[in-house]
Design a protein around this motif. Sequence first.
Motif, mmCIF file in Angstrom:
data_model
loop_
_atom_site.group_PDB
_atom_site.id
_atom_site.type_symbol
_atom_site.label_atom_id
_atom_site.label_comp_id
_atom_site.label_asym_id
_atom_site.label_seq_id
_atom_site.Cartn_x
_atom_site.Cartn_y
_atom_site.Cartn_z
ATOM 1 N N ASN A 243 0.829 -1.204 0.000
ATOM 2 C CA ASN A 243 0.000 0.000 0.000
ATOM 3 C C ASN A 243 0.868 1.262 0.000
ATOM 4 O O ASN A 243 0.570 2.236 -0.712
ATOM 5 N N LYS A 244 1.942 1.236 0.789
ATOM 6 C CA LYS A 244 2.837 2.390 0.820
ATOM 7 C C LYS A 244 3.500 2.591 -0.529
ATOM 8 O O LYS A 244 3.593 3.728 -1.026
ATOM 9 N N GLN A 245 3.945 1.520 -1.156
ATOM 10 C CA GLN A 245 4.573 1.630 -2.469
ATOM 11 C C GLN A 245 3.581 2.145 -3.502
ATOM 12 O O GLN A 245 3.914 3.013 -4.306
ATOM 13 N N HIS A 246 2.361 1.613 -3.482
ATOM 14 C CA HIS A 246 1.354 2.064 -4.442
ATOM 15 C C HIS A 246 0.984 3.527 -4.211
ATOM 16 O O HIS A 246 0.798 4.272 -5.191
ATOM 17 N N ASN A 383 -1.116 -6.407 -8.904
ATOM 18 C CA ASN A 383 -0.188 -6.742 -7.821
ATOM 19 C C ASN A 383 -0.924 -7.044 -6.522
ATOM 20 O O ASN A 383 -0.587 -7.987 -5.799
ATOM 21 N N LYS A 384 -1.937 -6.237 -6.219
ATOM 22 C CA LYS A 384 -2.718 -6.472 -4.998
ATOM 23 C C LYS A 384 -3.426 -7.823 -5.059
ATOM 24 O O LYS A 384 -3.471 -8.558 -4.072
ATOM 25 N N LYS A 385 -3.991 -8.131 -6.229
ATOM 26 C CA LYS A 385 -4.683 -9.408 -6.378
ATOM 27 C C LYS A 385 -3.717 -10.573 -6.222
ATOM 28 O O LYS A 385 -4.010 -11.561 -5.530
ATOM 29 N N GLN A 386 -2.532 -10.470 -6.865
ATOM 30 C CA GLN A 386 -1.537 -11.531 -6.733
ATOM 31 C C GLN A 386 -1.054 -11.665 -5.296
ATOM 32 O O GLN A 386 -0.864 -12.779 -4.792
ATOM 33 N N ALA A 387 -0.853 -10.500 -4.620
ATOM 34 C CA ALA A 387 -0.422 -10.544 -3.218
ATOM 35 C C ALA A 387 -1.486 -11.198 -2.343
ATOM 36 O O ALA A 387 -1.170 -11.993 -1.445
ATOM 37 N N GLN A 388 -2.770 -10.859 -2.606
ATOM 38 C CA GLN A 388 -3.855 -11.455 -1.824
ATOM 39 C C GLN A 388 -3.954 -12.943 -2.092
ATOM 40 O O GLN A 388 -4.161 -13.751 -1.162
ATOM 41 N N GLU A 389 -3.781 -13.357 -3.356
ATOM 42 C CA GLU A 389 -3.797 -14.780 -3.681
ATOM 43 C C GLU A 389 -2.645 -15.502 -2.995
ATOM 44 O O GLU A 389 -2.808 -16.621 -2.498
#
Length: 492
Positions: A243-246, A383-389
């Motif tokens: 989140n910080k990077q985004h 990226n968020k979706k992949q991280a959540q997966e």
Amino acid sequence: MFWPRFAPVEVMVELEFGSGFEEMHEQMSGYKRMRREHQAHLVKLEEKCKVDMEAHKTALDKEYDTLLHNFTRDLDRLEAKHQQDVERRAKQTSAAEKKLHKEITLKQENDRKVYDLNRKKEYKANKERWKRELSMDESTPKRQRDLTLQSQKDNLKQHEAQEEQRMLQAQKQYIELEMRKFKRKRMIMQHEHEDQQLRDELGKKEQQLQQAHAMLLKHHEKTQELEYRQQKSVHQLREEQINKQHDTELHNQKDYMDRIKKELVRKHAVELRQQPKSLKQKELQIRKQFRETCKTQTKQYKRYKAQVLQTTPKEQQKEVIKQLKEEKHRKLTLLGEQYEQSIADMFQSQSYKLDESQVIECQRTHEQLEYELEMLTAYQNKNKKQAQEQRDRERRELENRVSVRRGLLENKMDAELQQFNQERAERLRMKHEKHTKELEAFDNESIALGFSTLSLIEVSREAYGDEEGSLSGSMISLAHSNSSTSFPAGSL
């Protein structure tokens, strides 16, 4: 951050070789520094989790080892207590056996004393009675009467000796029988006590096994909670870092978009400021071209005038010269008007083209910037979706490992409980066989000594209790050896 790949060339060049490039380089350096910081924080957290897990496992192992040590100590205490009970009961049994033997012996001695006293009284009474009977028979000689009396005395003594021997044999058999009964009963009591001790030991071990299994389940729950808590902290840190990077990427992208728009506005303003100077230069070029054209026309006019005058009579030359001047003036005037019109058309066309190109450039730049923002947003969402997966996959893997570990633990506990039940049944069986063999050996020995099994299991006439050290009670007298009528009158 996404590099604005489709930004206007002029702006790109200016960003690449100007202050924009330096700012972009600084942003990229910031991204690298942020990734290094994030990786360092993540490694530090993972190391801390690893150290905490090792400390947690060490504490659990220590607690479990302490429990097993306490179990061993409790079993040793129970074994020592059982050994003390065995020794105490052996001493009590030996003392009770001696006491019973002594009491029966004393009672039999008293019975023999009473028997001797009664025998003497009976002998004296019979002797007096025989004397009276013989003294009344005066026809029989005195010597014969004395021989008859002596014969009766000898018969009586012989019978009394036989009766005494029979009594002693009966007393011996009685005391041997009572002692065998006592030993058999004490052996059965000892067997029951050993069975109870074995049940106590097995019960204690079963209780300890249940406590050990309960602690293992408790340790499993604690380890599971720690694993879930550590995984949650790692996932939370990763999510915060993403989140910080985004947020940083979006902030820099918006700064970049604002900077591109400002640069474009400044470029258009410069173009507008530079437009009059450019048009003035083009106007001067057109006017210079007009002057050069006028010079060329003048030269051509002079050559043409000379040629015409050579063929024209002298009296007509003045009129021809006038006509030529008028024609020259008319053509130069027309040419000047054409150049002036060209200058006016140039000013009008250049102004229109400039306004239209700026609008198109603004529109294309806006579309390009919006496209890049959309691409960045889509990339971040991916990226968020992949991280959540990945987090979901790691969570499922942890749940699967915990479930497998719980299953293995339960299988191990079931196997240990089954093994304990088998060992308990085996030990009970072996103890029962041992007691059965000991009792059979005792009964066989008793039969070899002349005692029947029924006589050993019948109720004893001695009042010794089942409790330890309880041998009080009255003794049954030997009635057959105490009667004063053992020898009825006239039996001799």
